[in-house]
Scaffold this motif. Structure first.
Motif, short mmCIF file in Angstrom:
data_model
loop_
_atom_site.label_atom_id
_atom_site.label_comp_id
_atom_site.label_asym_id
_atom_site.label_seq_id
_atom_site.Cartn_x
_atom_site.Cartn_y
_atom_site.Cartn_z
N THR A 247 -40.03 -56.19 47.75
CA THR A 247 -38.39 -55.91 47.90
C THR A 247 -37.55 -54.82 47.96
OG1 THR A 247 -39.00 -55.65 45.18
CG2 THR A 247 -38.42 -58.11 46.03
N LEU A 250 -33.71 -54.94 48.64
CA LEU A 250 -32.67 -54.29 46.73
C LEU A 250 -33.21 -53.15 46.40
CD1 LEU A 250 -33.09 -58.22 44.95
CD2 LEU A 250 -30.69 -57.12 45.13
N GLY A 251 -33.33 -52.49 47.02
CA GLY A 251 -33.68 -50.83 46.84
C GLY A 251 -31.99 -49.95 45.78
N LYS A 252 -32.60 -49.21 45.08
CA LYS A 252 -31.86 -48.88 44.26
C LYS A 252 -30.38 -48.75 44.21
CE LYS A 252 -34.31 -47.98 40.74
NZ LYS A 252 -35.01 -48.72 40.19
N PHE A 255 -28.95 -52.46 45.11
CA PHE A 255 -28.76 -53.29 44.19
C PHE A 255 -27.35 -53.15 43.49
CE2 PHE A 255 -29.00 -53.89 39.59
CZ PHE A 255 -29.45 -55.23 39.49
N SER A 258 -23.69 -54.06 45.44
CA SER A 258 -23.84 -55.60 46.00
C SER A 258 -23.70 -55.88 44.65
CB SER A 258 -25.16 -56.45 45.53
OG SER A 258 -25.94 -57.58 46.45
N LEU A 259 -24.41 -55.42 43.32
CA LEU A 259 -24.36 -56.42 41.80
C LEU A 259 -22.17 -56.00 41.64
CD1 LEU A 259 -24.85 -56.84 38.91
CD2 LEU A 259 -24.60 -54.99 38.87
N THR A 262 -20.57 -58.78 44.26
CA THR A 262 -21.01 -59.77 42.98
C THR A 262 -19.70 -60.75 41.53
OG1 THR A 262 -22.90 -60.12 43.41
CG2 THR A 262 -22.70 -61.74 41.93
N LEU A 263 -20.08 -59.33 41.31
CA LEU A 263 -19.05 -59.45 39.78
C LEU A 263 -17.19 -59.21 40.49
CD1 LEU A 263 -21.12 -56.48 37.80
CD2 LEU A 263 -20.10 -58.78 37.11
N MET A 265 -16.32 -61.21 42.51
CA MET A 265 -16.31 -62.37 43.07
C MET A 265 -15.88 -63.06 42.20
SD MET A 265 -16.73 -62.92 46.36
CE MET A 265 -16.45 -61.89 47.32
N SER A 266 -17.06 -62.96 40.81
CA SER A 266 -16.67 -63.70 39.75
C SER A 266 -15.48 -63.45 39.12
CB SER A 266 -17.79 -63.24 39.02
OG SER A 266 -17.55 -64.35 37.68
N LEU A 268 -12.81 -62.60 40.89
CA LEU A 268 -11.99 -62.81 41.64
C LEU A 268 -11.23 -64.59 41.30
CD1 LEU A 268 -10.09 -62.23 43.86
CD2 LEU A 268 -11.70 -63.36 45.23
N ALA A 269 -12.91 -65.15 41.23
CA ALA A 269 -12.85 -66.40 41.11
C ALA A 269 -12.12 -66.87 39.63
CB ALA A 269 -14.05 -67.54 40.81
N ALA B 354 -12.54 -72.19 43.95
CA ALA B 354 -12.45 -71.09 42.75
C ALA B 354 -13.78 -71.33 41.90
CB ALA B 354 -11.28 -70.75 42.11
N LEU B 357 -17.07 -71.12 43.62
CA LEU B 357 -17.32 -69.43 43.76
C LEU B 357 -18.17 -68.56 42.70
CD1 LEU B 357 -16.89 -67.06 45.98
CD2 LEU B 357 -14.62 -66.89 45.15
N GLU B 358 -17.35 -69.05 41.51
CA GLU B 358 -17.41 -68.11 39.91
C GLU B 358 -19.21 -68.99 40.00
OE1 GLU B 358 -15.16 -70.51 37.35
OE2 GLU B 358 -16.35 -69.29 35.66
N SER B 361 -21.33 -66.78 42.60
CA SER B 361 -21.35 -65.64 41.87
C SER B 361 -22.16 -65.42 41.13
CB SER B 361 -20.09 -64.79 41.86
OG SER B 361 -19.55 -66.06 41.02
N SER B 364 -25.85 -66.15 42.04
CA SER B 364 -26.39 -65.06 42.33
C SER B 364 -26.64 -63.50 41.36
CB SER B 364 -25.25 -64.10 43.72
OG SER B 364 -24.28 -64.00 43.39
N LEU B 365 -25.75 -63.63 40.34
CA LEU B 365 -26.15 -62.59 39.37
C LEU B 365 -27.43 -62.54 38.68
CD1 LEU B 365 -23.80 -60.23 39.02
CD2 LEU B 365 -22.90 -61.65 36.78
N MET B 368 -30.06 -61.85 40.85
CA MET B 368 -30.37 -60.33 41.10
C MET B 368 -31.07 -59.28 40.17
SD MET B 368 -26.70 -59.39 43.17
CE MET B 368 -26.94 -57.64 43.03
N MET B 375 -38.75 -56.21 40.86
CA MET B 375 -38.90 -54.91 41.48
C MET B 375 -39.05 -53.58 40.74
SD MET B 375 -36.81 -53.52 43.93
CE MET B 375 -35.60 -53.10 42.62
#
Lengths: 288, 383
Positions: A247, A250-252, A255, A258-259, A262-263, A265-266, A268-269, B354, B357-358, B361, B364-365, B368, B375
């Motif tokens: 994996t 998704l190295g340190k 991660f 990417s986190l 994603t946050l 995005m969340s 914004l949405a 939206a 998207l919410e 996301s 995927s959180l 992850m 890992m």
């Protein structure tokens, strides 16, 4: 993956006319389910139901993909067989308007008995699909005792010195079920029926539970093997390959960034949704 | 050869003798369940397995949004959808309605023609109960959907339902079907043209109250579920020494695509959100322009009326006859109030994108963190 029990029979290709390579048939679930639905709605006197298969031909004409089917009325008595060709034409015209890419590739019947009438119907469909051979799909619904549900596909060749339409050799050809991602998820829904569609998070949860169950089984097996029970070496190596998958992507560093994305995005949405809601409410405000 | 077929297929008309419809009295046990006047409200939409696979197939064939008819019957508040029929793809919005109505009437005619002389066809449900629509990223508010549904509302029993299938979710491994019908408030407002701000306020309408969701259930008939379970049954491989991955094989291997870490649709989704917001902004600009136009015309008309009144007062004071009050609606054309429907639907689109998207996301959180836990555990075992 074959449909039904794997056959150990040797197939002879007795084709005497123009030689085609043996086509391989893939069938989509929508076609199969149409056939089953038709079978369910048959009359008491009908032994089997028949219909037209629609599909596409791939490159080289030897890969046929059966994508849909519609029912055709027919009657069989001990003396004669009749197919309602007008209805067949009308239905085909109708489906042709919606999906011009799909053409007639053959016909289906339920049950697994191939008889003289099958040869006659096959002869009729061969004219519809010319210059390609017509495919015959025999779907066994598994409702009769001692018969297993399954699907078989055939093409025909004329037989005898003077070929007659009521005589034909049905040559079995391989048939596989083809599902794309979307169809696969639809089938997953049907496997668990009766049910209601769930959200993606609930779906993820049930999938993770499946994976946990599998891990438990593997763990039990590995512990038994470690305790000295004879185990399969090939299986061990397979497990090693499957579970040792890296994996690294998704190295340190990856991660964290990417986190953050994603946050973001969340956030914004949520912001957009809140704004939309406020805007909709503001439109309703009247001056006092 | 042709002679042989003709001999063996004597007159296909022989079988298609029209069966006279027999009207049986409704049995007493069913009299409460069958409502001829459609009085029992719908509380459940039940999709047959065949319909699920047909909708999925039709939706996955095209990149555009597709639609089709749902055929079935309702019984005791449950709408049983037993078959579906795809309708033509349409490319432009202009010929949208015409092509839809053409193909629908075609279908109607065809089913009527055939059901009249095909005994088996009578056994299949051929009454239209609604339509289905495919969508990407959960956004399905459109003028066409609302218009079609409003037409259905008058023609079909129970007003018909619309079943929405999300293609992008299905590709990620979760088939999503939702059933909707237009809410009563919206229909009342929709019938009043123009769809003005006032009607919206009177009916307390926002984009969330256009449609009301009807619970949806998936059902497979026993034959289908038996067939599916025999398809997904694992069989031992016929090989003597198979690879571990091939010891068992099945026609329906499980897919674990929901566990995929990447989310290829995220960028597209974000683009959709931005695009929807842009569209909404433009529409709002247009609305504001119209409203300013109306306000300007109104102000001019009022100024004119005031001026005339003042003039008349002066003339009366001077002892002259007052000038007649003229019809101001003829002098000043006040433009009609613009329809708010489009902008409301666009706001609905923004919200739907939206929301998707919410959802993705947050999903995927979760994935992850799960992957990181996996890992870390892996590092402990194989440092």
């Amino acid at each position: 993956m074959t449909l039904g029990a794997p056959s150990s029979g040797v197939c002879l290709n007795l084709s005497s006319g123009p030689v085609y390579r043996t086509p391989s048939v893939t069938i989509h679930p929508a076609a199969l389910f149409s056939i089953l639905d038709h079978y369910l709605r048959r009359t008491d006197t009908q032994q089997r139901v028949i219909g037209t298969l629609l599909g596409t031909r791939g490159e080289g004409d030897d890969a046929v993909s059966v994508r849909g089917a519609f029912a055709v009325l027919h009657s069989e008595t001990s003396e004669q067989v009749a197919v309602d060709m007008d209805y067949h034409r009308a239905m085909f015209d109708l489906s042709q308007r919606v999906n011009p890419k799909e053409s007639i590739v053959g016909w289906y019947s339920t049950g697994s008995n191939l008889n003289t009438y099958s040869a006659l119907i096959q002869n009729f469909y061969s004219q519809e699909t010319a210059p390609y051979p017509a495919i015959h799909i025999a779907l066994n619904t598994g409702t009769e005792a001692g018969e297993e549900a399954g699907v078989k596909a055939y093409i025909s060749s004329p037989v005898g010195v003077f070929p007659k339409p009521e005589n034909a050799v049905f040559v079995p050809i391989p048939v596989t079920l083809r599902v794309n991602d979307a169809e696969r998820s639809g089938l997953h829904l049907l496997e668990n029926a009766p049910t209601s569609p769930v959200g993606e998070l609930a779906q993820l949860e049930s999938t993770l539970k499946d994976v946990l169950d599998m891990l438990d089984r593997v763990l039990a097996y590995a512990q038994e093997a470690a305790a000295g029970k004879p185990a399969d070496a090939a299986l061990g190596r397979y497990l090693m390959d499957a579970l040792g998958a890296g994996t690294e992507e998704l190295g340190k560093g990856g991660f964290t960034s990417s986190l953050q994305d994603t946050l973001m995005m969340s956030y914004l949405a949520n912001l957009v949704r809140a704004q939309a809601e406020v805007s909709a409410r503001l439109a309703l405000v009247t001056a006092p | 050869m042709a002679a042989a077929i003709a001999a063996s297929l004597p007159a296909p008309q022989a079988v298609s003798t029209p069966a006279a419809p027999i009207h049986e009295p409704i049995p007493a046990s069913m009299s409460k369940l069958i409502d001829i006047e459609a009085e029992i409200p719908l509380n459940l939409v039940q999709l047959e397995g065949l319909v699920v696979s047909k909708i999925v197939k039709h939706s996955s064939e095209s990149h555009l949004s597709v639609h089709g008819l749902l055929l079935g019957l309702d019984l005791d508040g449950t709408l049983e959808v037993t078959n579906s029929f795809p309708l033509l793809h349409n490319s432009g919005d202009d010929d949208d309605k015409s092509s839809k109505t053409i193909s629908m009437s075609d279908f109607r005619r065809n089913t009527r023609e055939t059901s009249a002389h095909l005994p088996w066809q009578v056994r299949a449900d051929d009454s239209v109960v609604g339509f289905y629509q495919s969508t990407t990223m959960g956004a399905f508010f459109s003028q066409t959907l609302v218009d079609t549904q409003a037409i259905h509302q008058e023609k079909l029993r129970h007003g018909g339902v619309v079943v929405v299938h999300d293609v992008s979710q299905a590709n990620r491994g979760n088939a999503s079907f939702r059933a909707f019908k237009l809410s009563k408030e919206f229909l009342d407002a929709y019938r009043k043209t123009p769809f003005s701000a006032k009607t919206m306020i009177n009916h307390k309408l926002t984009f969330t109250s256009i449609l009301e969701e009807v619970p949806l259930k998936i059902r497979t008939n026993p034959l289908l579920s038996a067939f599916i379970s025999s398809l997904s049954k694992r069989r031992a491989s016929p090989l003597v020494q198979p690879l571990p991955s091939e010891v068992y094989h099945t026609s329906l291997p499980s897919s674990y695509s929901t566990l995929d870490l990447g989310n290829p649709t995220l960028t597209k989704n974000l683009e959709n959100v931005v695009e929807a917001i842009d569209n909404y902004k433009t529409e709002e600009g247009n609305l504001a322009y119209h409203i300013r136009q109306i306000a300007r015309e109104k102000a001019r008309a009022e100024a004119y009326v005031a001026k005339r009144k003042e003039e008349n007062a002066n003339r009366v004071a001077q002892g002259l006859a007052p000038l007649p009050e003229e019809d101001i609606t003829r002098l000043f054309k006040i433009p009609p109030e613009p329809s708010r429907l489009e902008s409301m639907l666009m706001l609905g689109q923004v919200d739907a994108y939206a929301k998707t998207l919410e959802g993705t996301s947050s999903l995927s959180l979760v994935k992850m963190y799960a992957a990181r836990a996996g890992m870390d555990a892996n590092h402990e075992v194989f440092p």
